[in-house]
Design an enzyme around this catalytic site. Structure first.
Site, PDB file in Angstrom:
ATOM      1  N   SER A 209       0.873  -1.130   0.054  1.00 13.47           N
ATOM      2  CA  SER A 209       0.038  -0.064  -0.544  1.00 13.47           C
ATOM      3  C   SER A 209       0.857   1.540  -0.158  1.00 13.47           C
ATOM      4  O   SER A 209      -0.044   2.251  -0.451  1.00 13.47           O
ATOM      5  CB  SER A 209      -0.629   0.106   1.347  1.00 13.47           C
ATOM      6  OG  SER A 209      -1.933  -1.115   1.360  1.00 13.47           O
TER       7      SER A 209
ATOM      8  N   ARG B 155     -14.232  -6.772 -10.397  1.00 12.36           N
ATOM      9  CA  ARG B 155     -14.347  -5.852  -9.247  1.00 12.36           C
ATOM     10  C   ARG B 155     -14.870  -4.487  -9.244  1.00 12.36           C
ATOM     11  O   ARG B 155     -14.503  -3.615 -10.344  1.00 12.36           O
ATOM     12  CB  ARG B 155     -12.934  -5.355  -8.589  1.00 12.36           C
ATOM     13  CG  ARG B 155     -12.057  -6.786  -8.307  1.00 12.36           C
ATOM     14  CD  ARG B 155     -10.884  -6.532  -7.499  1.00 12.36           C
ATOM     15  NE  ARG B 155     -10.632  -6.195  -6.199  1.00 12.36           N
ATOM     16  CZ  ARG B 155      -9.324  -5.706  -5.717  1.00 12.36           C
ATOM     17  NH1 ARG B 155      -8.168  -5.978  -6.171  1.00 12.36           N
ATOM     18  NH2 ARG B 155      -9.677  -5.211  -4.341  1.00 12.36           N
TER      19      ARG B 155
ATOM     20  N   GLN C 214      -8.238   2.286  -0.347  1.00 11.33           N
ATOM     21  CA  GLN C 214      -8.851   2.661  -1.970  1.00 11.33           C
ATOM     22  C   GLN C 214      -9.778   3.514  -2.150  1.00 11.33           C
ATOM     23  O   GLN C 214      -9.263   4.471  -3.113  1.00 11.33           O
ATOM     24  CB  GLN C 214      -9.168   1.421  -2.336  1.00 11.33           C
ATOM     25  CG  GLN C 214      -8.361   0.290  -2.790  1.00 11.33           C
ATOM     26  CD  GLN C 214      -7.868  -1.125  -3.106  1.00 11.33           C
ATOM     27  OE1 GLN C 214      -9.347  -1.207  -3.893  1.00 11.33           O
ATOM     28  NE2 GLN C 214      -7.223  -1.580  -2.926  1.00 11.33           N
TER      29      GLN C 214
ATOM     30  N   ASP D 220      -7.107  -7.355   5.223  1.00 14.61           N
ATOM     31  CA  ASP D 220      -6.199  -8.760   3.753  1.00 14.61           C
ATOM     32  C   ASP D 220      -6.022  -9.790   4.695  1.00 14.61           C
ATOM     33  O   ASP D 220      -5.204 -10.699   3.902  1.00 14.61           O
ATOM     34  CB  ASP D 220      -5.085  -7.460   3.325  1.00 14.61           C
ATOM     35  CG  ASP D 220      -5.684  -7.154   2.276  1.00 14.61           C
ATOM     36  OD1 ASP D 220      -6.537  -7.154   1.828  1.00 14.61           O
ATOM     37  OD2 ASP D 220      -5.034  -6.013   1.922  1.00 14.61           O
TER      38      ASP D 220
HETATM   39  C1  S3P Z   1      -5.247  -1.284  -0.151  1.00 14.85           C
HETATM   40  C2  S3P Z   1      -7.267  -1.093   0.937  1.00 14.85           C
HETATM   41  C3  S3P Z   1      -7.852  -2.157   0.963  1.00 14.85           C
HETATM   42  C4  S3P Z   1      -6.781  -3.889   1.148  1.00 14.85           C
HETATM   43  C5  S3P Z   1      -5.818  -3.917   0.221  1.00 14.85           C
HETATM   44  C6  S3P Z   1      -5.361  -2.033  -0.055  1.00 14.85           C
HETATM   45  C7  S3P Z   1      -4.652  -0.049  -0.561  1.00 14.85           C
HETATM   46  O1  S3P Z   1      -8.852  -2.784  -0.148  1.00 14.85           O
HETATM   47  O2  S3P Z   1      -7.705  -4.934   0.268  1.00 14.85           O
HETATM   48  O3  S3P Z   1      -4.798  -4.926  -0.615  1.00 14.85           O
HETATM   49  O4  S3P Z   1      -3.554   0.201  -0.262  1.00 14.85           O
HETATM   50  O5  S3P Z   1      -5.233   1.184  -0.130  1.00 14.85           O
HETATM   51  P1  S3P Z   1     -10.457  -1.907   0.026  1.00 14.85           P
HETATM   52  O6  S3P Z   1      -9.818  -0.748   0.507  1.00 14.85           O
HETATM   53  O7  S3P Z   1     -10.795  -2.128  -0.983  1.00 14.85           O
HETATM   54  O8  S3P Z   1     -10.556  -2.367   1.416  1.00 14.85           O
END
Ligand code: S3P
Length: 425
Positions: free
Chosen positions: A14, A113, A159, A306
């Protein structure tokens, strides 16, 4: 096996995406150390190059040099985000503020998605989107001048939150967001603060106020707590010894799994705890433990979203029945993780069930054996590889290489734990 290892995990996925993106947006040269070089990180780097940033090749152990121009350039071809939801969603936020048309796509998993959670609020700010897919990629974005946004997110999603904050950054407008139950990871907020921006957080609303431009930075990415989780899981299942992992990112919005593991009977200790580049970091040590079942409440889910694959394989070895509530978001991850976790756990002989938004896993002691279908999902592959370290386990994972989406060298790291164990055993 007996574990006795002292390792580092690769850079946080991330944080790597965010550092690359902000550096790509800044005018000037940034240097990023410790970045992840996995397939997903490469997707972000590739798309940034298409948008006019200079990004040096991603190679493990080498700093990434990013030359940004302050704005993106109209891309000549479709932007392909591979398997990476973070690349697609964060970049959509930035593209919303650029006065040109771009087309985004991804691999079959990413095209499945949901994207409307991001495009709906961005459209409210003034961006336009066209797609044949009612809620997904490929889609065309036409950015432009944005208006400020105050928005309550329908789901806790880093995200989504980040896409909106980054639209505020690129568009120079105020953005205020609020998440429902449970806080998602706050790396974007921390990094924007590190880059000198004004982000307020009153525990409920997160407010971004535009102040100036992004300046280039020197940044170091900590080890990925989500990657560390798999090795910690393998150490917990071992029969003796100790594992130490150095320089792991310990942001509290990411370490929910450690709190759950503590409830399950694990002792995980942290040393050398400090803050670097706006993120908490430390060395983590763990020894094998007898685990018992727990209930994971809805408010805990965003902080360990995760890690549910890993926690559920551990739950299949714990005494009692573990319940994960409100985990419906798992259906729209790299795979239908909720369905696949339950079916794969059953395929290797465990008792597990997904009903509605609840996942239930019963613990047992028989050696797991069977065939695991990953659907290309890196975290499913790694979770079941961890289960495969148990004595007598006979687990065949259909696509072990997909671990490289987030953890290049995962299988080698896992073997590094085992090899020492075999020598000692
Ligand atoms: C992430 C946010 C999460 C996570 C993904 C990475 C990020 O997703 O599951 O592996 O880097 O912001 P969501 O924001 O869809 O929950």
């Amino acid at each position: 096996m007996i574990v006795d290892a002292d390792l580092r995990v690769p850079g946080d996925k991330s944080i790597t995406h965010r550092a690359l993106i902000l550096a790509g947006m800044a005018r000037g040269t940034s240097r990023i150390a410790g970045a992840l070089t996995s397939f997903d990180a490469r997707s972000t780097a590739r798309v940034l190059r298409q948008l006019g940033a200079d990004v040096s090749p991603l190679a493990a152990g080498r700093d990434i040099i990013v030359g940004g121009r302050g704005r993106f350039r109209r891309p000549a071809t479709t932007l392909h985000c591979g398997n990476s939801g973070t690349s697609a969603r964060l970049l959509l936020g930035l593209l919303a503020a650029h006065r040109f048309t771009a087309t985004l796509t991804g691999d079959p998993s990413l095209r499945r998605r949901p994207m409307r959670r991001v495009t709906d609020p961005l459209a409210r700010m003034g961006a336009r989107f066209t797609s044949k897919n009612p809620d997904g990629l490929p889609l065309m974005v036409r950015g432009g001048k944005l208006t400020p946004l105050q928005y309550e997110l329908p789901v806790s999603s880093a995200q989504l939150k980040s896409a909106l904050l980054l639209a505020g950054v690129a568009g120079g407008v105020e953005v205020e967001v609020r998440e429902p139950a449970g806080r998602s990871r706050d790396h974007t907020e921390r990094m924007l603060r590190f880059f000198g921006y004004d982000i307020e957080d009153d525990g409920e609303w997160i407010r971004f106020a535009p102040t100036g431009r992004i300046a280039p930075v020197a940044f170091e990415v900590p080890g990925d707590a989500s990657s560390a989780a798999f090795l910690i899981g393998a150490a917990l299942l071992a029969e003796g010894g100790q594992l130490r992992l150095r320089g792991v990112g310990l942001n509290p919005t990411r370490t929910g799994f450690l709190r759950v593991l503590a409830r399950m009977g694990a002792t995980v200790t942290v040393e050398e705890f400090h803050e670097a580049f706006g993120e908490p970091v430390g060395d983590v040590s763990v020894a094998p433990a007898h685990l018992h079942a727990t209930e994971v409440a809805p408010g805990e889910i965003p902080g360990l979203i995760d890690e549910i694959p890993l926690l559920s394989v551990l739950a299949s070895r714990a005494t009692g029945t573990t319940v994960f509530r409100e985990v419906g978001e798992l259906r729209v991850k790299e795979s239908d993780r909720l369905g696949l976790l339950a079916s794969n756990l059953r395929a290797v002989g465990a008792r597990a069930e997904s009903r509605g938004n609840t996942l239930t896993v019963e613990g047992g002691a028989a050696a797991p054996a069977g065939r695991v279908i990953t659907a290309g999902d890196h975290r499913i592959a790694m979770a079941f590889a961890v289960l495969g370290t148990l004595p007598g386990a006979r687990i065949r994972v259909d696509n072990p290489e997909c671990a490289g989406v987030s953890y290049p060298g995962f299988h080698e790291s896992l073997r590094a734990l085992r090899a020492v164990g075999r020598r000692r055993a």
